[in-house]
Design a protein around this motif. Structure first.
Motif, short mmCIF file in Angstrom:
data_model
loop_
_atom_site.label_atom_id
_atom_site.label_comp_id
_atom_site.label_asym_id
_atom_site.label_seq_id
_atom_site.Cartn_x
_atom_site.Cartn_y
_atom_site.Cartn_z
N GLU A 68 3.07 14.18 1.39
CA GLU A 68 1.70 14.69 1.25
C GLU A 68 0.90 13.71 0.41
N LEU A 69 -0.36 13.54 0.79
CA LEU A 69 -1.26 12.61 0.10
C LEU A 69 -1.65 13.17 -1.26
N VAL A 70 -1.50 12.34 -2.31
CA VAL A 70 -1.93 12.72 -3.66
C VAL A 70 -3.31 12.12 -3.92
N GLU A 71 -3.44 10.83 -3.61
CA GLU A 71 -4.71 10.15 -3.87
C GLU A 71 -4.83 8.90 -3.01
N LYS A 72 -6.02 8.69 -2.49
CA LYS A 72 -6.32 7.45 -1.79
C LYS A 72 -7.19 6.63 -2.73
N THR A 73 -6.69 5.47 -3.16
CA THR A 73 -7.41 4.67 -4.15
C THR A 73 -8.42 3.75 -3.48
N SER A 74 -9.19 3.06 -4.32
CA SER A 74 -10.15 2.08 -3.80
C SER A 74 -9.61 0.66 -3.94
N ILE A 75 -8.30 0.54 -4.22
CA ILE A 75 -7.68 -0.79 -4.37
C ILE A 75 -7.33 -1.32 -2.98
N GLN A 76 -7.97 -2.42 -2.61
CA GLN A 76 -7.72 -3.02 -1.30
C GLN A 76 -6.42 -3.82 -1.31
N ILE A 77 -5.65 -3.66 -0.24
CA ILE A 77 -4.37 -4.36 -0.11
C ILE A 77 -4.58 -5.87 -0.10
N LYS A 78 -5.60 -6.33 0.60
CA LYS A 78 -5.81 -7.78 0.74
C LYS A 78 -6.21 -8.45 -0.57
N SER A 79 -6.61 -7.66 -1.59
CA SER A 79 -6.97 -8.25 -2.88
C SER A 79 -5.75 -8.46 -3.77
N LEU A 80 -4.58 -8.01 -3.33
CA LEU A 80 -3.36 -8.11 -4.12
C LEU A 80 -2.57 -9.37 -3.75
N PRO A 81 -1.70 -9.82 -4.65
CA PRO A 81 -0.86 -10.98 -4.33
C PRO A 81 0.01 -10.71 -3.09
N GLU A 101 -2.57 2.46 3.40
CA GLU A 101 -3.22 3.37 4.34
C GLU A 101 -4.63 2.85 4.61
N ASP A 102 -4.83 2.36 5.82
CA ASP A 102 -6.12 1.83 6.25
C ASP A 102 -6.61 0.70 5.34
N GLY A 103 -5.67 -0.13 4.83
CA GLY A 103 -6.05 -1.28 4.03
C GLY A 103 -6.21 -0.99 2.55
N TYR A 104 -5.97 0.23 2.13
CA TYR A 104 -6.07 0.62 0.72
C TYR A 104 -4.75 1.24 0.27
N ILE A 105 -4.50 1.17 -1.06
CA ILE A 105 -3.28 1.79 -1.60
C ILE A 105 -3.51 3.30 -1.71
N SER A 106 -2.54 4.06 -1.24
CA SER A 106 -2.56 5.51 -1.38
C SER A 106 -1.30 5.94 -2.09
N VAL A 107 -1.42 7.03 -2.86
CA VAL A 107 -0.28 7.61 -3.56
C VAL A 107 0.17 8.84 -2.79
N PHE A 108 1.46 8.90 -2.48
CA PHE A 108 2.02 10.04 -1.76
C PHE A 108 3.14 10.66 -2.58
N LYS A 109 3.31 11.96 -2.41
CA LYS A 109 4.42 12.68 -3.02
C LYS A 109 5.27 13.25 -1.90
N TYR A 110 6.58 13.11 -2.03
CA TYR A 110 7.52 13.70 -1.08
C TYR A 110 8.14 14.92 -1.73
N ASN A 111 8.09 16.06 -1.04
CA ASN A 111 8.67 17.28 -1.60
C ASN A 111 10.19 17.28 -1.43
N LYS A 112 10.84 18.38 -1.81
CA LYS A 112 12.31 18.41 -1.79
C LYS A 112 12.89 18.31 -0.38
N GLU A 113 12.08 18.64 0.67
CA GLU A 113 12.54 18.50 2.05
C GLU A 113 12.24 17.11 2.62
N GLY A 114 11.58 16.26 1.79
CA GLY A 114 11.25 14.92 2.24
C GLY A 114 9.95 14.84 3.02
N LYS A 115 9.14 15.88 2.95
CA LYS A 115 7.85 15.90 3.66
C LYS A 115 6.80 15.23 2.78
#
Length: 192
Positions: free
Chosen positions: A151-164, A135-149
């Protein structure tokens, strides 16, 4: 001659009346024709839609399926299966909905099918699961409820481009995990 002078106005009046009647007839005829054409076009469009839903769509054997979401680079998902080549448009859409439940057909022609994420943001294949997503170049954690909707749990400060590169590729489609502990465990791996 006096008798003829009294009737001089008859000829111009008859000519004027003839011109008026002729003009009126032409006007009515043109309007009737336009109405008939408009109704015929509506019937043709309806008939065409009905026929197109029953006729084979004639996909090309090399037809590609693409995923295009807002503000993202399109991703090729592959080419269509041979069993879709002789199907109607409705049958193709139904088959794609079964294969990609959270996607819908945005556009379709003989050579390519473009899918997009469903408008309601639900994905039943991820119901009751967690995902790690870009999400916008950073890793975000999402949770999907029982209907598959989603929702954002946390937006981290880990940049995608810094990963392998292999992890960046995984994050393009989202990393799906069964529970919150697995999600944060995987996230710790990326942070170290």
């Amino acid at each position: 001659m006096k008798n003829m002078d009294n009737y001089r106005w008859i000829i111009p009046s008859l000519i004027a009346l003839g011109v008026i009647l002729l003009s009126g007839g032409i006007f009515v005829g043109v309007k009737s024709y336009e109405t008939l054409e408009a109704n015929s076009t509506k019937v043709d469009n309806t008939t065409q839609k009905n026929l197109s839903s029953k006729q084979k769509f004639k996909l090309d054997e090399y037809c590609q399926i693409w995923l295009q979401d807002d503000n993202e680079i399109p991703v090729m998902l592959g080419k269509v299966n041979e069993d879709l080549l002789n199907k109607t448009e409705d049958e193709i859409k139904t088959a794609l909905k079964e294969k990609y439940p959270d996607k819908e057909v945005s556009t379709m022609n003989k050579y390519q099918i473009i899918l997009k994420t469903s408008e309601d943001g639900t994905d039943l294949s991820k119901a009751n699961k967690y995902t790690l997503e870009n999400e916008d170049g950073y890793i975000s954690v999402f949770k999907y409820n029982k209907e598959g909707k989603k929702e954002l749990v946390e937006k981290t400060s880990i940049q995608i481009k810094s990963l392998p590169k292999s992890v960046q590729e995984e994050l393009k489609d989202a990393i799906v995990l069964d529970n919150e502990d697995d999600a944060y465990s995987r996230l710790e791996d990326f942070g170290s």
